[in-house]
Design a protein around this motif. Sequence first.
Motif, short mmCIF file in Angstrom:
data_model
loop_
_atom_site.label_atom_id
_atom_site.label_comp_id
_atom_site.label_asym_id
_atom_site.label_seq_id
_atom_site.Cartn_x
_atom_site.Cartn_y
_atom_site.Cartn_z
N SER A 171 44.88 37.04 42.31
CA SER A 171 44.22 38.11 41.93
C SER A 171 44.66 39.43 42.58
O SER A 171 44.86 39.78 43.68
CB SER A 171 42.55 38.04 42.85
OG SER A 171 41.71 38.83 42.42
N TYR A 209 46.80 49.50 45.71
CA TYR A 209 46.75 48.26 44.84
C TYR A 209 46.57 47.18 45.81
O TYR A 209 46.82 47.27 47.27
CB TYR A 209 48.24 47.84 44.19
CG TYR A 209 49.29 48.42 45.09
CD1 TYR A 209 49.88 47.34 45.86
CD2 TYR A 209 49.88 49.45 44.78
CE1 TYR A 209 51.07 47.77 46.61
CE2 TYR A 209 50.94 49.98 45.51
CZ TYR A 209 51.74 48.99 46.33
OH TYR A 209 52.51 49.44 47.06
N PHE A 224 38.88 50.43 39.20
CA PHE A 224 39.86 49.32 39.68
C PHE A 224 40.04 48.87 38.03
O PHE A 224 39.19 49.01 37.23
CB PHE A 224 39.03 48.42 40.28
CG PHE A 224 38.93 48.78 41.82
CD1 PHE A 224 40.08 48.44 42.72
CD2 PHE A 224 37.68 49.40 42.31
CE1 PHE A 224 39.71 49.10 44.00
CE2 PHE A 224 37.50 49.55 43.52
CZ PHE A 224 38.52 49.57 44.32
N ARG A 225 41.23 48.22 38.19
CA ARG A 225 41.49 47.30 37.06
C ARG A 225 42.55 46.49 37.45
O ARG A 225 43.24 46.68 38.45
CB ARG A 225 42.03 48.04 35.74
CG ARG A 225 43.29 48.57 35.93
CD ARG A 225 43.74 49.05 34.52
NE ARG A 225 45.04 49.88 34.47
CZ ARG A 225 46.18 49.59 34.91
NH1 ARG A 225 46.48 48.18 35.08
NH2 ARG A 225 47.07 50.25 34.70
N ALA A 226 42.46 45.10 36.66
CA ALA A 226 43.54 44.15 37.11
C ALA A 226 45.02 44.80 36.98
O ALA A 226 45.36 45.42 35.99
CB ALA A 226 43.41 42.93 36.13
N ILE A 233 35.64 40.17 45.11
CA ILE A 233 36.36 39.67 44.29
C ILE A 233 36.42 37.95 44.95
O ILE A 233 36.06 37.09 44.21
CB ILE A 233 37.78 40.08 44.09
CG1 ILE A 233 37.83 41.45 43.37
CG2 ILE A 233 38.50 38.78 43.22
CD1 ILE A 233 37.04 41.31 41.94
N HIS A 243 36.51 45.89 47.54
CA HIS A 243 36.59 45.37 46.24
C HIS A 243 37.28 44.01 46.29
O HIS A 243 36.65 43.09 45.64
CB HIS A 243 37.63 46.24 45.31
CG HIS A 243 37.92 45.76 44.17
ND1 HIS A 243 36.91 45.82 42.95
CD2 HIS A 243 38.93 45.25 43.49
CE1 HIS A 243 37.34 45.22 41.88
NE2 HIS A 243 38.46 44.84 42.10
N TRP A 280 45.11 43.78 41.77
CA TRP A 280 44.09 44.91 41.27
C TRP A 280 44.93 46.04 41.62
O TRP A 280 45.60 46.09 42.60
CB TRP A 280 42.71 44.92 41.91
CG TRP A 280 42.02 43.73 41.55
CD1 TRP A 280 42.15 42.50 41.98
CD2 TRP A 280 41.02 43.59 40.28
NE1 TRP A 280 41.09 41.60 41.27
CE2 TRP A 280 40.57 42.21 40.51
CE3 TRP A 280 40.65 44.47 39.46
CZ2 TRP A 280 39.78 41.78 39.45
CZ3 TRP A 280 39.80 44.32 38.63
CH2 TRP A 280 39.37 42.92 38.80
#
Length: 161
Positions: free
Chosen positions: A56, A69, A19-21, A106, A102, A58
Motif C-alpha cells: 500500500s 508519501y 491523497f492518491r495511490a 487504510i 491516512h 500513497w
Amino acid sequence: MSVLAKPESTPKSTPRYQFRAMTVSDLDAIMEIEPHIYSHPWTRGNFADSLKSAHSAWVLLHDDRIVGYALMMMVLDEAHLLNLSVSKPYQKQGLGRLLLEHMIRIAQALKAANMFLEVRASNISAIALYENIGFNEMAVRRGYYPAHHGREDAILMGLAI
C-alpha cells in the motif's frame, strides 16, 4: 517548480492537500525528496520493489505537488509501516500526522489488527508523533539502521487498531 520549494502560506480553513495511490511515475519526485530528509535514504529500487510487491503506497499532494508519501506492507492481519516521509519544507505542519492517520485508515480497511513500525532511536520528533497517536514501544532492535559511524538502534513500536 521543484518539490523542495517552500510551501505557500495558506489559511488552514482551505487545505489543498489530497491523497492518491503512488505510481512508478511518482518516483522522480520522491527521489528528489528522499535524500534531503534521510542520512541513508531509500533507493529508487526500494520504492519500485515495494510497488511491484503491491504494498500500500500513497502520496500526499499539495496543489498537485508531492509533499509526502508512505508505504505499508500487509502480512496477514498486521500492517507494517515501511516509510512515512514529508518533504523538509513541509515538516512541522501536521502533515506527518495526516499521512499516518491516512495509513491507519487504510490498514483498518484492510482488516489489520495491529500496525508496526521501526523508527531511529534518535528521531525524537517521529517518536513523539507515534506516541501521541497511541503507538507503544515494544522492543529495541540493536544496530538496525546504518549510521555515519556504525549502526543505530531502532525502536519497534506497535498500535492496536
